[in-house]
Design a protein around this motif. Structure first.
Motif, PDB file in Angstrom:
ATOM      1  N   HIS A  61       0.401   8.645  -4.927  1.00  0.00           N
ATOM      2  CA  HIS A  61      -0.881   8.505  -4.726  1.00  0.00           C
ATOM      3  C   HIS A  61      -1.126   7.342  -3.664  1.00  0.00           C
ATOM      4  O   HIS A  61      -2.058   7.401  -3.052  1.00  0.00           O
ATOM      5  CB  HIS A  61      -1.112   7.097  -5.893  1.00  0.00           C
ATOM      6  CG  HIS A  61      -1.499   7.989  -7.398  1.00  0.00           C
ATOM      7  ND1 HIS A  61      -1.172   7.495  -8.381  1.00  0.00           N
ATOM      8  CD2 HIS A  61      -2.170   9.195  -7.442  1.00  0.00           C
ATOM      9  CE1 HIS A  61      -1.668   8.283  -9.391  1.00  0.00           C
ATOM     10  NE2 HIS A  61      -2.126   9.226  -8.943  1.00  0.00           N
ATOM     11  N   GLN A  62       0.041   6.828  -3.118  1.00  0.00           N
ATOM     12  CA  GLN A  62       0.221   6.321  -2.045  1.00  0.00           C
ATOM     13  C   GLN A  62      -0.111   7.094  -0.800  1.00  0.00           C
ATOM     14  O   GLN A  62      -0.944   6.531   0.175  1.00  0.00           O
ATOM     15  CB  GLN A  62       1.651   5.584  -1.888  1.00  0.00           C
ATOM     16  CG  GLN A  62       2.094   4.832  -3.075  1.00  0.00           C
ATOM     17  CD  GLN A  62       1.430   3.763  -3.439  1.00  0.00           C
ATOM     18  OE1 GLN A  62       0.754   2.911  -2.846  1.00  0.00           O
ATOM     19  NE2 GLN A  62       0.954   3.734  -4.730  1.00  0.00           N
ATOM     20  N   ALA A  63       0.227   8.239  -0.819  1.00  0.00           N
ATOM     21  CA  ALA A  63      -0.035   9.196   0.111  1.00  0.00           C
ATOM     22  C   ALA A  63      -1.224   9.335   0.345  1.00  0.00           C
ATOM     23  O   ALA A  63      -2.120   9.676   1.356  1.00  0.00           O
ATOM     24  CB  ALA A  63       0.939  10.528   0.305  1.00  0.00           C
ATOM     25  N   LEU A  64      -2.207  10.012  -0.825  1.00  0.00           N
ATOM     26  CA  LEU A  64      -3.367  10.461  -0.914  1.00  0.00           C
ATOM     27  C   LEU A  64      -4.266   9.260  -0.735  1.00  0.00           C
ATOM     28  O   LEU A  64      -5.256   9.639  -0.024  1.00  0.00           O
ATOM     29  CB  LEU A  64      -3.799  10.893  -2.486  1.00  0.00           C
ATOM     30  CG  LEU A  64      -2.788  11.939  -3.208  1.00  0.00           C
ATOM     31  CD1 LEU A  64      -3.149  12.546  -4.260  1.00  0.00           C
ATOM     32  CD2 LEU A  64      -2.762  12.917  -1.945  1.00  0.00           C
ATOM     33  N   PHE A  65      -3.925   8.142  -0.884  1.00  0.00           N
ATOM     34  CA  PHE A  65      -5.013   6.939  -0.714  1.00  0.00           C
ATOM     35  C   PHE A  65      -4.865   6.608   0.758  1.00  0.00           C
ATOM     36  O   PHE A  65      -5.918   6.284   1.387  1.00  0.00           O
ATOM     37  CB  PHE A  65      -4.836   6.017  -1.545  1.00  0.00           C
ATOM     38  CG  PHE A  65      -5.658   6.242  -2.864  1.00  0.00           C
ATOM     39  CD1 PHE A  65      -5.301   6.887  -3.797  1.00  0.00           C
ATOM     40  CD2 PHE A  65      -6.882   5.359  -3.113  1.00  0.00           C
ATOM     41  CE1 PHE A  65      -6.064   7.218  -4.999  1.00  0.00           C
ATOM     42  CE2 PHE A  65      -7.680   5.784  -4.380  1.00  0.00           C
ATOM     43  CZ  PHE A  65      -7.121   6.452  -5.182  1.00  0.00           C
ATOM     44  N   THR A  66      -3.665   6.594   1.344  1.00  0.00           N
ATOM     45  CA  THR A  66      -3.489   6.184   2.748  1.00  0.00           C
ATOM     46  C   THR A  66      -4.036   7.259   3.658  1.00  0.00           C
ATOM     47  O   THR A  66      -4.855   6.629   4.493  1.00  0.00           O
ATOM     48  CB  THR A  66      -1.834   6.011   3.120  1.00  0.00           C
ATOM     49  OG1 THR A  66      -1.380   5.049   2.093  1.00  0.00           O
ATOM     50  CG2 THR A  66      -1.593   5.539   4.292  1.00  0.00           C
ATOM     51  N   ASP A  67      -3.899   8.278   3.295  1.00  0.00           N
ATOM     52  CA  ASP A  67      -4.628   9.312   4.339  1.00  0.00           C
ATOM     53  C   ASP A  67      -5.008  10.438   3.560  1.00  0.00           C
ATOM     54  O   ASP A  67      -4.264  11.685   3.281  1.00  0.00           O
ATOM     55  CB  ASP A  67      -3.445   9.809   5.361  1.00  0.00           C
ATOM     56  CG  ASP A  67      -4.261  10.657   6.577  1.00  0.00           C
ATOM     57  OD1 ASP A  67      -5.556  10.873   6.129  1.00  0.00           O
ATOM     58  OD2 ASP A  67      -3.513  10.913   7.489  1.00  0.00           O
ATOM     59  N   PRO A  68      -6.272  10.503   2.950  1.00  0.00           N
ATOM     60  CA  PRO A  68      -6.595  11.746   2.154  1.00  0.00           C
ATOM     61  C   PRO A  68      -6.974  12.709   2.829  1.00  0.00           C
ATOM     62  O   PRO A  68      -6.959  14.057   2.329  1.00  0.00           O
ATOM     63  CB  PRO A  68      -8.055  11.224   1.540  1.00  0.00           C
ATOM     64  CG  PRO A  68      -8.221   9.811   1.850  1.00  0.00           C
ATOM     65  CD  PRO A  68      -7.078   9.547   2.738  1.00  0.00           C
ATOM     66  N   ASP A  69      -6.923  12.886   4.115  1.00  0.00           N
ATOM     67  CA  ASP A  69      -7.309  13.931   5.111  1.00  0.00           C
ATOM     68  C   ASP A  69      -5.745  14.472   5.185  1.00  0.00           C
ATOM     69  O   ASP A  69      -5.753  15.979   5.482  1.00  0.00           O
ATOM     70  CB  ASP A  69      -7.494  13.390   6.380  1.00  0.00           C
ATOM     71  CG  ASP A  69      -9.024  13.056   6.374  1.00  0.00           C
ATOM     72  OD1 ASP A  69      -9.712  13.233   5.477  1.00  0.00           O
ATOM     73  OD2 ASP A  69      -9.441  12.408   7.142  1.00  0.00           O
ATOM     74  N   ASP A  70      -4.758  14.388   4.894  1.00  0.00           N
ATOM     75  CA  ASP A  70      -3.514  14.822   5.113  1.00  0.00           C
ATOM     76  C   ASP A  70      -3.093  15.733   3.890  1.00  0.00           C
ATOM     77  O   ASP A  70      -3.066  15.283   2.619  1.00  0.00           O
ATOM     78  CB  ASP A  70      -2.389  13.858   5.098  1.00  0.00           C
ATOM     79  CG  ASP A  70      -0.886  14.590   5.495  1.00  0.00           C
ATOM     80  OD1 ASP A  70      -1.013  15.160   6.561  1.00  0.00           O
ATOM     81  OD2 ASP A  70      -0.260  14.956   4.472  1.00  0.00           O
ATOM     82  N   LEU A  77     -11.417   6.671  -5.420  1.00  0.00           N
ATOM     83  CA  LEU A  77     -11.175   7.292  -4.062  1.00  0.00           C
ATOM     84  C   LEU A  77     -12.611   7.726  -3.443  1.00  0.00           C
ATOM     85  O   LEU A  77     -13.009   7.414  -2.322  1.00  0.00           O
ATOM     86  CB  LEU A  77     -10.073   8.187  -4.081  1.00  0.00           C
ATOM     87  CG  LEU A  77      -9.834   9.064  -2.712  1.00  0.00           C
ATOM     88  CD1 LEU A  77      -9.455   7.971  -1.700  1.00  0.00           C
ATOM     89  CD2 LEU A  77      -9.010  10.237  -2.767  1.00  0.00           C
ATOM     90  N   LEU A  95       4.044   7.372  -6.330  1.00  0.00           N
ATOM     91  CA  LEU A  95       4.415   7.773  -5.222  1.00  0.00           C
ATOM     92  C   LEU A  95       3.289   8.563  -4.323  1.00  0.00           C
ATOM     93  O   LEU A  95       2.735   8.267  -3.300  1.00  0.00           O
ATOM     94  CB  LEU A  95       5.742   8.403  -4.822  1.00  0.00           C
ATOM     95  CG  LEU A  95       6.456   8.953  -3.493  1.00  0.00           C
ATOM     96  CD1 LEU A  95       6.813   7.641  -3.061  1.00  0.00           C
ATOM     97  CD2 LEU A  95       7.543  10.061  -3.768  1.00  0.00           C
TER      98      LEU A  95
END
Lengths: 546, 702
Positions: B211-220, B443, B209
């Motif tokens: 990973h989806q966030a980290l890859f979609t927007d690593p700046d967040d 990444l 789960l």
């Protein structure tokens, strides 16, 4: 139309600032805009309902409309007035109409009337597009309610639908993209956002903006899958962009980014709208009607079932003076807007002040060579078990190697009041040069998604298993295919609107209507701001049902 | 709610706020009047609620309402309807206050207080929360309140977890949702709730789960914080472990008597020279523990004749919890003979009692043993005076090892006791970390991301220590060092942190095996000196260290050169109980407080702190990090002061006093610090009576 128009009482007054013939979206917008500016407007339509080529009709009315071959107008006589009547010719706009009903009771009167089928489908509105802004600005939002289209999908050759990751949240949730792809896609979205909102050094270079969008996507190292999603499911390109030499309509980076921006700003514009798209409850026919009602509030006179048979031209100047109705009444106006159903005989175009070529460039809608193939299917089950209203895009070459254009489809369920409950309406369209080619494309798309009964009177409405997967394809109950002409917009002294284009939204249609309005009334503001208590600019007034 | 820039107030706004202030003042004085005379009438409550509606931050007003509610409740105890109406009134006041400011602590607290009376219906609360979440899904007050309501309503943790999933799906940039998720999952995992066992399966899904966030927007950043939490759940071993000891397991300790002649044939790693008649015994755990005593650690040896051993925590803040503990074995001279060896066996944790500060028991009973040999005394040399130690470069000779010599590093490893039932979990952990490493490499191949680099560096280190605590191959150390060097450039505001991390990795690398360590080992070859006998110096000088680490592998060190680094602190050095010579010159130590760990080094004789920054900074920033007398954790024997210091003004130098008073230094170099003037030097001479050399000058006093 069946009624005898001559039985109508004469129309009073007989002189108007503007006569508009046809109640399609463009005509209705212009009529509403002129009325809002205090012009006296007469709005005529030969049909018995509003909308012309933008109407939503019952199944029976739809097939009647598509199959009607307007009778030649009776010749008119000149009665020694100072004007000459020029009879109008009807233009054939629909061809190759093929309607099959696999379940006869669907056409029962009671059933048939529960359908509101769009003539110009598949069509949606982007939450952030100009049409919505205009609806708000004109106050037409009082007469129309929208619902959010749940999602959109890209379809591959096997008929598998994968959802279009069109927002940050959608990318996050997407199950079909790999982590790296998610990163690439989101970064591209950010790049576009920075370009649109950022400072000088965050903008995409001019050179890139002028290059083909597909080249820019390649330069950004986006993998083919994502490239295809961006080009065809977000930027909605019509033609195969990968083959720049053969492509008829190469999308420039500049335009691609504008389309992306429109898409992206649509997501989340309205709190109740989940995705980027809206669909009007009761169908697209509601849109022209809403503008007509807006016009009526401002004093526009509407007359339906009233064909116009001739133009009245000044004998001395050769300029337009008025129209003759099929009731025999002559009416006069300063300006006339004609819908594309009628053609003015050629000799009239021979005295141009400015060349028609130039005019074509002004409005730029449509291309005589191109046609739109449209298809409609009615089913009793959704393509997706979990959602009923969604878009489907087939990128070029996704169905068969010779497929040169995108095929777009839209499924709408009964919750949008377009069909009896438990049923679904599927719209298909694609651009084509040749009718057979267009029909082939649509049939290929239908075959990949749906099961078509062999005999046209088969009672079977059960679902059939497709060969390559355990998924069940919905069975078609009723099907229509037709080729719609794309027409030019305008003549020299007579202004004429265009047929619906092959796009999902109305942006180009609306631009053309606004240009036409500007041409007719160069000094008038379009829907000037009013200090009315309605406050049409307030987004909260805009009704998106959840 | 977020990311909206502040606007400067317009003049009309200022006028409005002045009018508001006026109104507020008048309400406030009315309210205080009622409050002081304990009036709880309807009118008084009305004034109060109007006041709170404008200013929900006014705590006194909320407290007054509580008093008023108590007062009114006692008057209507019998009537449930009026009780209800009183409490509902309170809920309404809170709601209107929250409308004014939904981040008012006082208002949220008041609502909790009312609800905890247990009289109000809770159904409305969830609807209220929904409204708040819609207004701002990241409002942590609302999240906090949600946890409170959920526990009152007995909403299952599984349902609440689903709620966080829904919120994250809507917008994953939500610290509160991720945080709540970690709280709920911790509970569910701890009680092995249905569907939440085994832990490995659940954590794998959570990785998926996040990973989806980290890859979609690593700046967040919100996802990264959750990822860090997940890593902790993956890597951490709950139970404390013994990681090293001195003397090491299986070692042969050679004990040199006072002023023994050096003998180059003896291994300097195992040679120990003591004048105190004791041998320190040091145990080093992987985390701070308490409960180390003679019942939890048993020592069997003839050396230990005095009965029970006293274990002392090596902690600078005087707490009873420490990572390193020491005790002293006595060896009465008469009983030892050179011809014999004396075995010592130490058993750790065979009875329960050693507990980590987070409450986990030491669960891997372990045992280590070593032998003590004694070198005979050579009395005739006893009269030889103490010589000054010189750190001059030409006094050092790279140590050439003897292959037969025992290895100080290998011997550590035998402490690691493998547990069969942990094997599969260890395998999962290693696989998970390896998988994470591969992902973040991918990444970083796409983007240049600071937090991604930091995470990769942490993962590599975690993988290293997890896979090979024994072999210590450190195959990734170069990559990690490079990542940190990169980060120092990319993210200069945090460069100190990266520098510290890099120092730790560098030290891990140096101490990872015998060969690399030997490159830093030197014989101290000053022939005129005999204080160190068979002396070997570990020279970690001039390698840009900003922090000390890997001390568990350096417990044997008696002479240490840390000069020409960038040390600001020497935290951890207290564990090096054998240390007698220490060079800290040319570092960035800025106060005596930073030298706190030295107070626990009882063997320290020679100290060089020259050319640091002691006295140049008026504000001692280390005092906030390290303990000081002001933090009331020091044991200070104040009675001692006057006798020693006499006429010296102690108040100016009390930090120095605290450091030096317990040390028996014979040699100190302090030149090159702002504080080191003549007055200070004379103070030092007084409080350190053992001192023979100060800044290279032999003192004439003795």
């Amino acid at each position: 139309m069946s009624e005898d128009a001559s039985s109508y009482p004469p129309i009073e007054p007989t002189k108007f600032d503007l006569i508009v013939v046809g109640t399609g979206l463009q005509e209705s917008v212009i009529a509403a805009a002129a009325s809002a500016n205090g012009k006296t407007v007469l709005h005529l339509d030969p049909n018995s309902s509003y909308g012309s080529h933008y109407a939503s009709l019952s199944l029976r009315d739809l097939s009647n409309f598509l199959n009607s071959h307007p009778a030649p107008h009776p010749s008119t006589s000149s009665n020694g007035h100072d004007f000459t009547p020029i009879p109008l010719a009807a233009r054939p706009l629909y061809s190759h109409v093929e309607i099959s009903s696999f379940v006869p009771e669907i056409l029962d009167d009671e059933h048939s009337r529960k359908f509101n089928i769009d003539l110009c489908g598949p069509r949606v509105l982007f939450c952030a597009d100009k049409t919505i802004d205009l609806i708000l600005k004109s106050g037409a939002n009082q007469y129309i309610d929208f619902k959010s289209v749940d999602s959109s999908f890209v379809c591959d050759a096997s008929g598998r639908l994968t959802s279009v990751p069109d927002s940050r949240a959608a990318i996050f949730k997407d199950k079909s993209l790999g982590l790296r792809e998610k990163n690439q896609l989101m970064r591209f979205f950010k790049l576009v956002q920075q370009h649109l909102g950022g400072g000088e050094n965050e903008r995409i270079s001019e050179q890139d903006l002028e290059s083909p969008f597909v080249e820019f996507l390649k330069k950004m190292r986006l993998p083919p899958k994502i490239k295809s999603i961006i080009l065809y499911a977000i930027a909605m390109a019509d033609y195969d962009q990968d083959n720049v030499e053969l492509c008829e309509d190469v999308l420039k980076t500049k335009d691609g980014i504008d389309r992306l921006a429109l898409y992206y700003s649509s997501v989340g514009r309205f709190p109740n709208a989940l995705g980027a798209f809206l669909y009007p409850i009761y169908g697209h026919g509601e849109l022209p009607q809403a503008f007509c009602r807006r016009a009526a509030v401002k004093g526009c006179i509407h007359v339906l079932r009233m064909p116009m048979i001739a133009l009245l031209m000044d004998k001395c100047t050769g300029h337009y003076k008025g129209v003759r109705l099929s009731s025999g009444q002559d009416l006069f106006s300063h300006q006339l807007i004609l819908d594309p159903s009628s053609v003015v005989p050629l000799p009239l175009i021979s005295s141009p002040k400015d060349s028609p070529r130039e005019n074509r460039q002004i409005l730029g809608l449509g291309d005589e060579k191109r046609k739109v193939a449209r298809g409609i299917c009615i089913t009793r089950s959704s393509l997706r078990p979990d959602t009923s209203n969604f878009l489907v895009v087939y990128p070029p070459r996704s169905l068969y190697p010779e497929q040169v254009t995108s095929i777009r489809a839209l499924q709408i369920g009964s919750d949008l009041a377009v069909c009896p409950s438990g049923m679904f309406v599927l719209y298909f369209c694609t651009l084509c040069h040749d009718a057979n080619q267009g029909i082939k494309s649509l049939n290929a798309a239908m075959d990949s998604l749906l099961t078509l009964p062999k005999s046209s009177h088969s009672e079977s409405s059960t679902t059939v298993h497709s060969e390559n997967s355990a998924e069940v394809k919905p069975t078609v109950l009723w099907k229509a295919l037709y080729i719609q002409e794309l027409t030019m917009d305008q003549f020299e002294s007579i202004n004429s609107t265009a047929m619906p284009d092959g796009n999902f939204n109305y942006n180009n249609i609306l631009d053309a209507a606004l240009k036409l309005f500007q041409k007719v009334y160069p000094d008038e503001e379009l829907f000037p701001e009013t200090v009315s208590p309605e406050n049409p600019e307030d987004d909260n007034e805009f009704s998106v049902e959840s | 709610m977020h990311g909206q820039p502040r606007k400067a107030p317009k003049p009309e706004d200022e006028a409005a706020s002045a009018a508001k202030a006026e109104k507020l003042r008048s309400l406030q004085s009315q309210f205080l009047c009622f409050h002081h005379s304990n009036i709880y009438s309807k009118e008084a409550l009305e004034v109060n609620s109007r006041l709170l509606e404008i200013n929900p931050e006014y705590y006194t007003a909320w407290n007054y309402r509580k008093l008023a509610v108590e007062h009114r409740l006692t008057q209507s105890e019998s009537d449930p309807d009026s009780v209800n109406s009183i409490l509902n009134e309170e809920l309404k006041v809170v709601e209107s206050a929250l409308r004014q400011n939904f981040k008012s602590y006082g208002a949220w607290h008041h609502r909790k207080w009312v609800l905890s009376k247990g009289q109000s219906s809770l159904d409305h609360e969830l609807r209220l929360l929904d409204r708040f979440q819609k207004a701002d899904s990241r409002n942590f007050h609302a999240w906090n309140y949600r946890r409170f309501v959920a526990s009152l309503l007995n909403i299952s943790e599984v349902d609440e977890l689903q709620y966080t999933t829904d919120m994250i799906n809507k917008n994953f940039s939500n610290y509160s949702a991720w945080h709540n998720r970690s709280v709920l999952l911790s509970n569910l995992l701890k009680r092995k709730a249905q569907g939440f066992f085994p832990k490995e399966k659940v954590l794998n899904e959570e990785y998926e789960l996040v990973h989806q966030a980290l890859f979609t927007d690593p700046d967040d950043q919100s996802g990264w914080f959750y990822h860090l939490w997940l890593l902790e759940q993956t890597v951490k071993a709950d139970a404390p472990l013994l990681v090293s000891s001195w003397p090491a397991h299986d070692s042969n300790l050679i004990l040199l008597g006072e002023s023994c002649l050096e003998d180059s044939a003896l291994s300097p790693f195992n040679t120990f020279h003591s004048e105190l008649g004791t041998i320190p015994l040091v145990v080093y755990f992987n985390k701070a523990v308490e409960g180390v005593n003679s019942s939890t650690i048993s020592v069997e040896s003839v050396l230990n004749t005095k009965g029970e051993l006293t274990w002392k925590p090596l902690s600078t803040n005087n707490s009873q919890t420490a990572q390193v503990w020491v005790t002293y074995l006595n060896y009465p001279n008469i009983k030892l003979h050179s011809s014999e060896f004396y075995p010592v066996e130490v058993s750790v944790g065979h009875t329960q009692g050693i507990i980590s500060s987070s409450g986990f028991h030491y669960s891997h009973p372990s045992r280590f043993a070593f032998k003590v040999f004694v070198r005979p005394f050579e009395k005739d040399l006893a009269g030889h005076g103490v010589e000054m130690v010189s750190w001059r470069e030409d006094n050092f000779l790279l140590y050439e090892s003897h292959s037969q010599e025992s290895n100080p590093i290998l011997s550590l490893d035998q402490l690691n006791i493998k547990d069969d039932h942990e094997e599969s979990s260890l395998k999962w952990r290693a696989e998970t970390i390896a998988n994470e490493i591969a992902l973040f490499r991918e990444l970083l191949s796409e983007i240049n991301c600071k937090i991604g680099k930091l995470t990769l560096a942490r993962l590599l280190i975690a993988h290293e220590t997890m896979l090979s605590p024994i072999a210590n191959k450190m195959v990734h150390s170069e990559e990690v060092i490079e990542l940190y060097s990169d980060l120092m450039k990319l993210d200069s505001p945090h460069s100190q942190y990266y520098k510290d991390e890099r120092s730790l990795v560098l030290l891990q690398q140096i101490t990872s095996n015998r060969e690399s360590l030997l490159r830093y080992c030197f014989r101290h070859g000053d022939r005129t000196s005999s204080i160190l006998g068979n002396s070997m110096c570990l020279r970690l000088n001039n390698i840009s260290l900003s922090r000390m680490g890997s001390i568990e592998k350096l417990l044997w060190v008696q002479m240490l050169d840390l000069s020409h680094n960038e040390l600001r602190s020497i935290e951890g050095l207290e564990a090096m109980q054998l240390l007698s010579c220490l060079n800290l010159s040319n570092n960035k130590l800025s106060s005596f407080t930073a030298l706190g760990p030295l107070r626990l080094l009882k063997s320290l004789k020679v100290l060089d702190i020259s050319f640091n920054e002691i006295g140049s900074h008026s504000i001692d920033t280390t005092r906030y990090l390290c303990s000081s007398p002001l933090s009331h954790t020091e044991e200070i024997d104040w009675s001692h002061d006057e006798t020693v210091t006499g006429d010296v003004n102690l108040t100016n130098y009390w930090e120095a006093f605290l450091i030096f008073k317990d040390l028996n230094l014979t040699q100190l170099d302090i030149v090159g610090n702002a504080i080191a003037d003549e007055k200070f030097k004379s103070f030092l001479v007084k409080i350190v009576p053992t001192l023979k050399w100060l800044d290279g000058q032999e003192l004439q006093l003795h």
